[in-house]
Design an enzyme around this catalytic site. Structure first.
Site, PDB file in Angstrom:
ATOM      1  N   HIS A 115      23.209  44.058   1.266  1.00  0.00           N
ATOM      2  CA  HIS A 115      22.980  44.922   0.105  1.00  0.00           C
ATOM      3  C   HIS A 115      21.473  45.006  -0.130  1.00  0.00           C
ATOM      4  CE1 HIS A 115      23.309  46.566  -3.969  1.00  0.00           C
ATOM      5  NE2 HIS A 115      24.544  46.893  -3.640  1.00  0.00           N
ATOM      6  N   ASP A 129      32.420  46.382  -1.056  1.00  0.00           N
ATOM      7  CA  ASP A 129      33.246  47.161  -0.123  1.00  0.00           C
ATOM      8  C   ASP A 129      34.014  46.302   0.865  1.00  0.00           C
ATOM      9  OD1 ASP A 129      30.493  49.216  -0.366  1.00  0.00           O
ATOM     10  OD2 ASP A 129      32.491  49.836  -0.984  1.00  0.00           O
TER      11      ASP A 129
HETATM   12  C1  SDX Z   1      27.135  50.038  -1.628  1.00  0.00           C
HETATM   13  O1  SDX Z   1      22.696  50.318  -3.793  1.00  0.00           O
HETATM   14  C2  SDX Z   1      23.864  50.015  -4.347  1.00  0.00           C
HETATM   15  O2  SDX Z   1      23.947  49.535  -5.444  1.00  0.00           O
HETATM   16  C3  SDX Z   1      25.062  50.395  -3.493  1.00  0.00           C
HETATM   17  C4  SDX Z   1      26.427  49.933  -4.017  1.00  0.00           C
HETATM   18  C5  SDX Z   1      26.819  50.626  -5.318  1.00  0.00           C
HETATM   19  O3  SDX Z   1      27.636  50.077  -6.062  1.00  0.00           O
HETATM   20  O4  SDX Z   1      26.359  51.777  -5.511  1.00  0.00           O
HETATM   21  O5  SDX Z   1      26.418  48.531  -4.222  1.00  0.00           O
HETATM   22  C6  SDX Z   1      27.547  50.273  -3.036  1.00  0.00           C
HETATM   23  O6  SDX Z   1      26.654  50.964  -1.023  1.00  0.00           O
HETATM   24  C7  SDX Z   1      27.238  48.657  -1.045  1.00  0.00           C
HETATM   25  C8  SDX Z   1      26.676  48.587   0.418  1.00  0.00           C
HETATM   26  C9  SDX Z   1      27.761  49.104   1.361  1.00  0.00           C
HETATM   27  N1  SDX Z   1      27.246  49.243   2.727  1.00  0.00           N
HETATM   28  C10 SDX Z   1      27.665  48.423   3.735  1.00  0.00           C
HETATM   29  O7  SDX Z   1      28.419  47.457   3.568  1.00  0.00           O
HETATM   30  C11 SDX Z   1      27.150  48.832   5.118  1.00  0.00           C
HETATM   31  C12 SDX Z   1      26.630  47.576   5.867  1.00  0.00           C
HETATM   32  N2  SDX Z   1      25.407  47.147   5.151  1.00  0.00           N
HETATM   33  C13 SDX Z   1      24.135  47.595   5.718  1.00  0.00           C
HETATM   34  O8  SDX Z   1      24.155  48.897   6.217  1.00  0.00           O
HETATM   35  C14 SDX Z   1      22.961  47.238   4.802  1.00  0.00           C
HETATM   36  O9  SDX Z   1      23.123  45.957   4.421  1.00  0.00           O
HETATM   37  C15 SDX Z   1      22.716  48.083   3.550  1.00  0.00           C
HETATM   38  C16 SDX Z   1      22.604  49.542   3.865  1.00  0.00           C
HETATM   39  C17 SDX Z   1      23.778  47.869   2.540  1.00  0.00           C
HETATM   40  C18 SDX Z   1      21.409  47.560   2.927  1.00  0.00           C
HETATM   41  O10 SDX Z   1      20.414  47.979   3.754  1.00  0.00           O
HETATM   42  P1  SDX Z   1      18.869  47.537   3.471  1.00  0.00           P
HETATM   43  O11 SDX Z   1      18.657  46.916   2.186  1.00  0.00           O
HETATM   44  O12 SDX Z   1      18.036  48.715   3.779  1.00  0.00           O
HETATM   45  O13 SDX Z   1      18.678  46.369   4.462  1.00  0.00           O
HETATM   46  P2  SDX Z   1      18.200  46.551   5.932  1.00  0.00           P
HETATM   47  O14 SDX Z   1      18.997  47.649   6.567  1.00  0.00           O
HETATM   48  O15 SDX Z   1      16.729  46.692   5.923  1.00  0.00           O
HETATM   49  O16 SDX Z   1      18.655  45.179   6.550  1.00  0.00           O
HETATM   50  C19 SDX Z   1      17.812  44.044   6.425  1.00  0.00           C
HETATM   51  C20 SDX Z   1      18.069  43.261   7.699  1.00  0.00           C
HETATM   52  C21 SDX Z   1      17.945  44.146   8.948  1.00  0.00           C
HETATM   53  O17 SDX Z   1      17.508  43.295   9.974  1.00  0.00           O
HETATM   54  P3  SDX Z   1      15.917  43.339  10.358  1.00  0.00           P
HETATM   55  O18 SDX Z   1      15.561  44.791  10.613  1.00  0.00           O
HETATM   56  O19 SDX Z   1      15.194  42.743   9.164  1.00  0.00           O
HETATM   57  O20 SDX Z   1      15.821  42.463  11.605  1.00  0.00           O
HETATM   58  O21 SDX Z   1      19.427  42.778   7.699  1.00  0.00           O
HETATM   59  C22 SDX Z   1      20.134  43.386   8.773  1.00  0.00           C
HETATM   60  C23 SDX Z   1      19.335  44.591   9.247  1.00  0.00           C
HETATM   61  O22 SDX Z   1      19.543  44.796  10.640  1.00  0.00           O
HETATM   62  N3  SDX Z   1      21.420  43.811   8.230  1.00  0.00           N
HETATM   63  C24 SDX Z   1      22.592  43.628   8.834  1.00  0.00           C
HETATM   64  C25 SDX Z   1      23.548  44.146   7.940  1.00  0.00           C
HETATM   65  N4  SDX Z   1      22.936  44.620   6.845  1.00  0.00           N
HETATM   66  C26 SDX Z   1      21.617  44.428   7.036  1.00  0.00           C
HETATM   67  N5  SDX Z   1      22.933  43.111  10.021  1.00  0.00           N
HETATM   68  C27 SDX Z   1      24.255  43.089  10.323  1.00  0.00           C
HETATM   69  N6  SDX Z   1      25.238  43.576   9.520  1.00  0.00           N
HETATM   70  C28 SDX Z   1      24.916  44.094   8.316  1.00  0.00           C
HETATM   71  N7  SDX Z   1      25.890  44.554   7.510  1.00  0.00           N
END
Ligand code: SDX
Length: 429
Positions: free
Chosen positions: A306, A364
């Site tokens: 998140h 989720d």
């Molecule tokens: C919702 O914003 C809100 O409030 C949203 C929400 C709401 O109520 O409105 O809470 C609802 O959207 C919840 C999130 C649902 N999405 C998912 O579950 C999809 C999987 N999650 C990822 O796509 C990700 O965690 C996000 C999109 C939720 C957050 O992305 P960020 O904050 O931009 O984090 P990032 O992509 O920069 O990740 C940081 C690191 C990365 O590694 P590095 O580049 O630092 O090496 O963590 C890794 C990412 O690769 N990472 C994951 C991961 N999520 C982040 N690695 C594996 N699996 C994951 N799920």
């Protein structure tokens, strides 16, 4: 009101910027005059360090796993309140008295029908259209039916549009579901509460009486509460930006629905369940965890991570509890998807990669299992998220419209394209 100042030194120029403190959470450096003073923009793609607005509606502390709606913790609202009470709180800023709640419930209940012509609107879609595609179209189309509540300068019309959105989203969502599965639409019933009415419109058929299960209705209502609002997330920011141009509220909500559909946002509940199905068994979890950690593999664990929560998503805990309540009520003893989900969560929470990246289950992760048990296909999961989030979107939209400092949102950019050059005639290229 400026509480202190920050000094920015750029070359020979020192710039004083005001620093403001909120009630809770990080201070903000007001950079509104930065470009005028320095000719420089700030740069923050994804808005990881940017507050886009001032708001009094929802507060999140991502490190502490805190979520407050108008100051009230989400777990207390989910355990002790109902969804329409939370709607009132988000829209008006205070918990309703018994009389106010009764009046609000009455008003919402009597706005649940949609214009009869809307049912013909649906027939233009293919039956196998994704229900989120249908919702984008139908909600945007509401501005073609309700001309008497699109003048955003009129507070009365803004409130009427807000009530219509809260009241009609369940009806439209149920119609999208019924159309998707080829069953006739079911009209709302004024003698049912909000969640029971929605389940009735989804699962009743003309051939027999449908008696809502109070345990399942309560679970549905709690799921709506958990999804109601969440600060300046991507879809809420979309609604605010659309609304800043003066677009009507129905069009703004349709924009929010479109943004929510993405798998990185509200589409994650559908993607998370599909992921659990693809994993299929506890034995295959290590293979997928390895893929999630592989920088060269775009696969991510859906339902994990998140932007704000770097601790447990407080909604996920309540969602997990609701999942067990629903499965218990339905007598589903061993749901293989739940086994996979719980083992995946256990593994991820002990894995160094997820600990280091602070990746915890978000709302989720468990919602899909619950919604599937309630009888919804995965294609309806994000529709249910949009149904619940509509009150948050419309409350944030209203707050933006009523903000005296409100102006059209218009970010700038860091341009790295070609410098100016002259046109080259075709025969010279
Ligand atoms: C919702 O914003 C809100 O409030 C949203 C929400 C709401 O109520 O409105 O809470 C609802 O959207 C919840 C999130 C649902 N999405 C998912 O579950 C999809 C999987 N999650 C990822 O796509 C990700 O965690 C996000 C999109 C939720 C957050 O992305 P960020 O904050 O931009 O984090 P990032 O992509 O920069 O990740 C940081 C690191 C990365 O590694 P590095 O580049 O630092 O090496 O963590 C890794 C990412 O690769 N990472 C994951 C991961 N999520 C982040 N690695 C594996 N699996 C994951 N799920």
């Amino acid at each position: 009101m400026a509480d202190s100042t920050a000094k920015l030194t750029m070359g020979a120029q020192d710039v004083d910027l005001s620093v403001r403190s909120g009630t809770l959470g990080p201070d903000v450096v007001d950079i509104g005059a930065l470009y005028k003073k320095t000719g420089t923009f700030t740069y923050d793609p994804g808005f990881t360090s940017t507050a886009s607005c001032e708001s009094k509606i929802t507060f999140i502390d991502g490190d502490e796993g805190v979520l407050l709606h108008r100051g009230y913790p989400i777990d207390q609202l989910a355990e002790q309140g109902d969804f329409l009470e939370v709607c009132y709180l988000l829209l008006y800023g205070e918990l309703p008295t018994a009389t106010q709640k009764q009046d609000f419930d009455y008003r919402v209940t009597r706005h649940t029908m949609v214009h009869e012509q809307m049912s013909r609107f649906f027939t233009g879609f293919r039956r196998d259209a994704h229900p989120m595609a249908v919702m984008c179209g139908c909600v945007g189309a509401l501005s073609a039916f309700y001309h008497d509540s699109t003048d955003i300068t009129d507070p009365h019309q803004r409130m009427v549009a807000s009530m219509r959105m809260v009241a009609k989203m369940p009806t439209l969502a149920a119609m999208a579901y019924k159309y998707h599965i080829g069953q006739p639409f079911v009209y709302p019933k004024n003698d049912l509460d909000y969640a029971s009415n929605f389940l009735h419109m989804c699962f009743a058929v003309p051939c027999e009486e449908y008696e809502p299960n109070p345990v399942l209705s309560r679970a549905m209502d709690r799921i709506f509460i958990l999804h109601a609002d969440h600060e300046q997330n991507a879809s809420t920011s979309t609604v605010r930006l659309a609304g800043s141009s003066g677009a009507n509220p129905f069009a703004c909500i349709a924009a929010g629905i479109a943004c929510l559909w993405g798998p990185a946002h509200g589409g994650a509940n559908e993607a998370a369940l599909n992921m659990l199905s693809e994993i299929g068994s506890v034995e295959r979890i290590p293979e997928f965890v390895a893929r999630a950690k592989d920088k060269d593999d775009p696969f991510r664990l859906m339902g994990f991570g998140h932007r704000v929560y770097k601790n447990y998503d407080p909604r996920a805990k309540i969602m997990q509890k609701t999942t067990h309540e629903v499965l218990g009520e339905l007598g589903i003893k061993d749901d293989p998807l739940l086994d996979v989900a719980m083992e995946l969560e256990r593994i991820a929470l002990t894995d160094d990669y997820f600990i280091e990246k602070k990746l915890y289950p978000n709302i989720d992760f468990y919602s899909g299992i619950t919604l599937k048990a309630l009888g919804f296909p995965t294609t309806m999961f994000t529709v249910l998220f949009a149904l619940a989030r509509t009150v948050g979107w419309i409350a944030q939209w209203s707050e933006m419209i009523e903000d005296p400092n409100q102006k059209i949102g218009r970010p700038r950019q860091l341009y790295t394209g070609s410098p100016q050059r002259d046109y080259v005639p075709m025969d010279k290229r």
